[in-house]
Design a protein around this motif. Sequence first.
Motif, PDB file in Angstrom:
ATOM      1  N   LYS A  50       0.740  -1.185   0.035  1.00  0.00           N
ATOM      2  CA  LYS A  50      -0.176  -0.028  -0.073  1.00  0.00           C
ATOM      3  C   LYS A  50       1.026   1.096   0.006  1.00  0.00           C
ATOM      4  CE  LYS A  50      -4.114  -2.105   2.097  1.00  0.00           C
ATOM      5  NZ  LYS A  50      -5.026  -2.023   3.344  1.00  0.00           N
ATOM      6  N   LEU A  51       2.189   1.043   0.252  1.00  0.00           N
ATOM      7  CA  LEU A  51       3.013   2.331   0.275  1.00  0.00           C
ATOM      8  C   LEU A  51       3.902   2.398  -1.128  1.00  0.00           C
ATOM      9  CD1 LEU A  51       4.260   2.013   3.919  1.00  0.00           C
ATOM     10  CD2 LEU A  51       2.504   3.380   2.990  1.00  0.00           C
ATOM     11  N   GLU A  52       4.241   3.384  -1.277  1.00  0.00           N
ATOM     12  CA  GLU A  52       5.442   3.733  -2.574  1.00  0.00           C
ATOM     13  C   GLU A  52       6.487   3.651  -2.314  1.00  0.00           C
ATOM     14  OE1 GLU A  52       3.842   7.660  -3.791  1.00  0.00           O
ATOM     15  OE2 GLU A  52       2.178   6.496  -5.089  1.00  0.00           O
ATOM     16  N   PHE A  53       7.361   3.152  -3.224  1.00  0.00           N
ATOM     17  CA  PHE A  53       8.926   3.287  -3.098  1.00  0.00           C
ATOM     18  C   PHE A  53       9.387   2.596  -1.847  1.00  0.00           C
ATOM     19  CE2 PHE A  53       7.780   6.411  -6.570  1.00  0.00           C
ATOM     20  CZ  PHE A  53       8.633   5.906  -7.560  1.00  0.00           C
ATOM     21  N   VAL A  54       9.214   1.365  -1.409  1.00  0.00           N
ATOM     22  CA  VAL A  54       9.735   0.954  -0.332  1.00  0.00           C
ATOM     23  C   VAL A  54      11.087   0.506  -0.553  1.00  0.00           C
ATOM     24  CG1 VAL A  54       9.340  -1.127   1.338  1.00  0.00           C
ATOM     25  CG2 VAL A  54       7.296   0.267   0.556  1.00  0.00           C
ATOM     26  N   LYS A  55      11.942   0.759   0.529  1.00  0.00           N
ATOM     27  CA  LYS A  55      13.123   0.221   0.396  1.00  0.00           C
ATOM     28  C   LYS A  55      13.483  -1.069   0.557  1.00  0.00           C
ATOM     29  CE  LYS A  55      14.893   3.895   2.964  1.00  0.00           C
ATOM     30  NZ  LYS A  55      15.945   4.461   3.616  1.00  0.00           N
ATOM     31  N   PHE A  56      14.451  -1.853   0.151  1.00  0.00           N
ATOM     32  CA  PHE A  56      14.395  -3.345   0.448  1.00  0.00           C
ATOM     33  C   PHE A  56      15.952  -3.786   0.473  1.00  0.00           C
ATOM     34  CE2 PHE A  56      14.649  -3.460  -3.895  1.00  0.00           C
ATOM     35  CZ  PHE A  56      15.244  -4.659  -4.368  1.00  0.00           C
ATOM     36  N   THR A  57      16.146  -5.002   1.079  1.00  0.00           N
ATOM     37  CA  THR A  57      17.301  -5.840   0.865  1.00  0.00           C
ATOM     38  C   THR A  57      17.117  -7.113   0.796  1.00  0.00           C
ATOM     39  OG1 THR A  57      17.519  -6.089   3.424  1.00  0.00           O
ATOM     40  CG2 THR A  57      18.633  -3.988   2.324  1.00  0.00           C
ATOM     41  N   SER A  91      11.416  -1.836   3.933  1.00  0.00           N
ATOM     42  CA  SER A  91      11.765  -0.773   4.805  1.00  0.00           C
ATOM     43  C   SER A  91      10.975   0.386   4.206  1.00  0.00           C
ATOM     44  CB  SER A  91      13.001  -0.500   5.377  1.00  0.00           C
ATOM     45  OG  SER A  91      13.647  -1.252   5.982  1.00  0.00           O
ATOM     46  N   PRO A  92       9.646   1.000   5.124  1.00  0.00           N
ATOM     47  CA  PRO A  92       8.906   1.789   4.412  1.00  0.00           C
ATOM     48  C   PRO A  92       9.704   3.063   4.716  1.00  0.00           C
ATOM     49  CG  PRO A  92       7.428   0.490   5.833  1.00  0.00           C
ATOM     50  CD  PRO A  92       8.973   0.146   5.939  1.00  0.00           C
ATOM     51  N   ARG A  93       9.512   4.234   3.620  1.00  0.00           N
ATOM     52  CA  ARG A  93      10.231   5.369   3.833  1.00  0.00           C
ATOM     53  C   ARG A  93       9.583   6.524   4.620  1.00  0.00           C
ATOM     54  NH1 ARG A  93      14.077   6.236  -1.024  1.00  0.00           N
ATOM     55  NH2 ARG A  93      14.158   4.227  -1.989  1.00  0.00           N
ATOM     56  N   ASP A  94       8.262   6.268   4.958  1.00  0.00           N
ATOM     57  CA  ASP A  94       7.469   7.351   5.783  1.00  0.00           C
ATOM     58  C   ASP A  94       7.940   7.435   7.245  1.00  0.00           C
ATOM     59  OD1 ASP A  94       6.325   4.891   6.730  1.00  0.00           O
ATOM     60  OD2 ASP A  94       4.309   5.448   6.251  1.00  0.00           O
ATOM     61  N   GLY A  95       8.499   6.305   7.860  1.00  0.00           N
ATOM     62  CA  GLY A  95       8.854   6.509   9.182  1.00  0.00           C
ATOM     63  C   GLY A  95       7.874   5.984   9.994  1.00  0.00           C
ATOM     64  N   ILE A  96       6.711   5.875   9.645  1.00  0.00           N
ATOM     65  CA  ILE A  96       5.686   5.506  10.741  1.00  0.00           C
ATOM     66  C   ILE A  96       5.215   4.023  10.716  1.00  0.00           C
ATOM     67  CG2 ILE A  96       2.959   5.688  10.966  1.00  0.00           C
ATOM     68  CD1 ILE A  96       2.892   8.469   9.772  1.00  0.00           C
ATOM     69  N   ALA A  97       5.557   3.284   9.398  1.00  0.00           N
ATOM     70  CA  ALA A  97       5.250   2.136   9.218  1.00  0.00           C
ATOM     71  C   ALA A  97       6.474   1.098  10.042  1.00  0.00           C
ATOM     72  CB  ALA A  97       4.821   1.596   7.860  1.00  0.00           C
ATOM     73  N   GLU A  98       6.122  -0.055  10.414  1.00  0.00           N
ATOM     74  CA  GLU A  98       7.373  -1.039  10.605  1.00  0.00           C
ATOM     75  C   GLU A  98       7.741  -1.788   9.738  1.00  0.00           C
ATOM     76  OE1 GLU A  98       5.683  -3.674  13.741  1.00  0.00           O
ATOM     77  OE2 GLU A  98       5.928  -1.852  15.287  1.00  0.00           O
ATOM     78  N   PRO A  99       9.113  -2.180   9.489  1.00  0.00           N
ATOM     79  CA  PRO A  99       9.672  -2.731   8.504  1.00  0.00           C
ATOM     80  C   PRO A  99       8.987  -4.252   8.641  1.00  0.00           C
ATOM     81  CG  PRO A  99      11.429  -1.837   9.725  1.00  0.00           C
ATOM     82  CD  PRO A  99       9.951  -1.409  10.294  1.00  0.00           C
ATOM     83  N   VAL A 131       1.717  -7.521   0.973  1.00  0.00           N
ATOM     84  CA  VAL A 131       2.420  -7.149   2.547  1.00  0.00           C
ATOM     85  C   VAL A 131       1.603  -5.984   3.006  1.00  0.00           C
ATOM     86  CG1 VAL A 131       4.542  -6.173   3.426  1.00  0.00           C
ATOM     87  CG2 VAL A 131       4.796  -7.673   1.629  1.00  0.00           C
ATOM     88  N   ASP A 132       1.421  -6.009   4.237  1.00  0.00           N
ATOM     89  CA  ASP A 132       0.602  -5.036   4.969  1.00  0.00           C
ATOM     90  C   ASP A 132       1.543  -4.693   6.030  1.00  0.00           C
ATOM     91  OD1 ASP A 132      -1.685  -3.175   5.582  1.00  0.00           O
ATOM     92  OD2 ASP A 132      -2.725  -4.751   6.542  1.00  0.00           O
ATOM     93  N   PHE A 133       1.870  -3.581   6.022  1.00  0.00           N
ATOM     94  CA  PHE A 133       3.005  -2.937   7.196  1.00  0.00           C
ATOM     95  C   PHE A 133       1.925  -2.468   8.162  1.00  0.00           C
ATOM     96  CE2 PHE A 133       5.035  -2.036   2.938  1.00  0.00           C
ATOM     97  CZ  PHE A 133       6.353  -2.630   3.234  1.00  0.00           C
ATOM     98  N   GLY A 134       2.639  -2.987   9.491  1.00  0.00           N
ATOM     99  CA  GLY A 134       2.014  -2.804  10.753  1.00  0.00           C
ATOM    100  C   GLY A 134       2.519  -1.093  11.243  1.00  0.00           C
ATOM    101  N   LYS A 135       1.649  -0.417  12.042  1.00  0.00           N
ATOM    102  CA  LYS A 135       2.082   0.750  12.451  1.00  0.00           C
ATOM    103  C   LYS A 135       3.243   0.662  13.586  1.00  0.00           C
ATOM    104  CE  LYS A 135      -1.464   3.417  10.261  1.00  0.00           C
ATOM    105  NZ  LYS A 135      -1.724   4.837   9.949  1.00  0.00           N
ATOM    106  N   SER A 136       4.036   1.689  13.866  1.00  0.00           N
ATOM    107  CA  SER A 136       4.911   1.451  14.847  1.00  0.00           C
ATOM    108  C   SER A 136       4.264   2.353  16.114  1.00  0.00           C
ATOM    109  CB  SER A 136       6.178   1.969  14.632  1.00  0.00           C
ATOM    110  OG  SER A 136       6.078   3.467  14.291  1.00  0.00           O
ATOM    111  N   GLY A 137       4.659   2.376  17.204  1.00  0.00           N
ATOM    112  CA  GLY A 137       4.090   2.908  18.416  1.00  0.00           C
ATOM    113  C   GLY A 137       4.308   4.342  18.377  1.00  0.00           C
TER     114      GLY A 137
END
Length: 173
Positions: A50-57, A91-99, A131-137
């Motif tokens: 659901k997110l754009e341009f997610v970094k990955f390894t 790893s999402p680039r928005d900083g809110i979602a967890e890897p 993939v559905d990213f969870g939100k961090s606290g």
Amino acid sequence: MKIRAYPLWIALMLAIGAAALVGVKAYAAPEATSEVDEDEIPGEAYIRMKLEFVKFTLDGKEWENHEYVDGAKTLVIRGIGRDEEHTVVLSPRDGIAEPSTLTLTKADFKRTILKAKGKTRFVAYRANYAVDFGKSGQPAQPEKNVDKAKGDETAPASDEDKQSKPKVKRKDK
């Protein structure tokens, strides 16, 4: 043209036509028995998010053979060996979602036949994931709310104090 030259001319044209026909058949018809060892064909993973341009390894290393499609929300990783398991860390680039972590297994790659330009066919092995990213606290930028204490003029003003009330002029009669 003299009548004596017609048989020579006809023989020349027939020879050129026959040579051209043999050359075209040899060029246009490649061997139909050419077979490819399907165990050597690398796999590709399609990861929808659901997110754009997610970094990955891939296995802890950066991977260059990839692209983003469908509005940059689908990651396509190409050239993956299908003989062993691989780990992909997103790893999402928005900083809110967890890897998120995916494990690519040999059983995930399915044989797919692709058609291109008419009758040409290609064999590919694809693995599809969603993939559905969870939100961090913690949000990316924590909010700062400071209330003004009584008698403390050094504390910043609250949002209510910043709003100015409209001035109304009254006429006394």
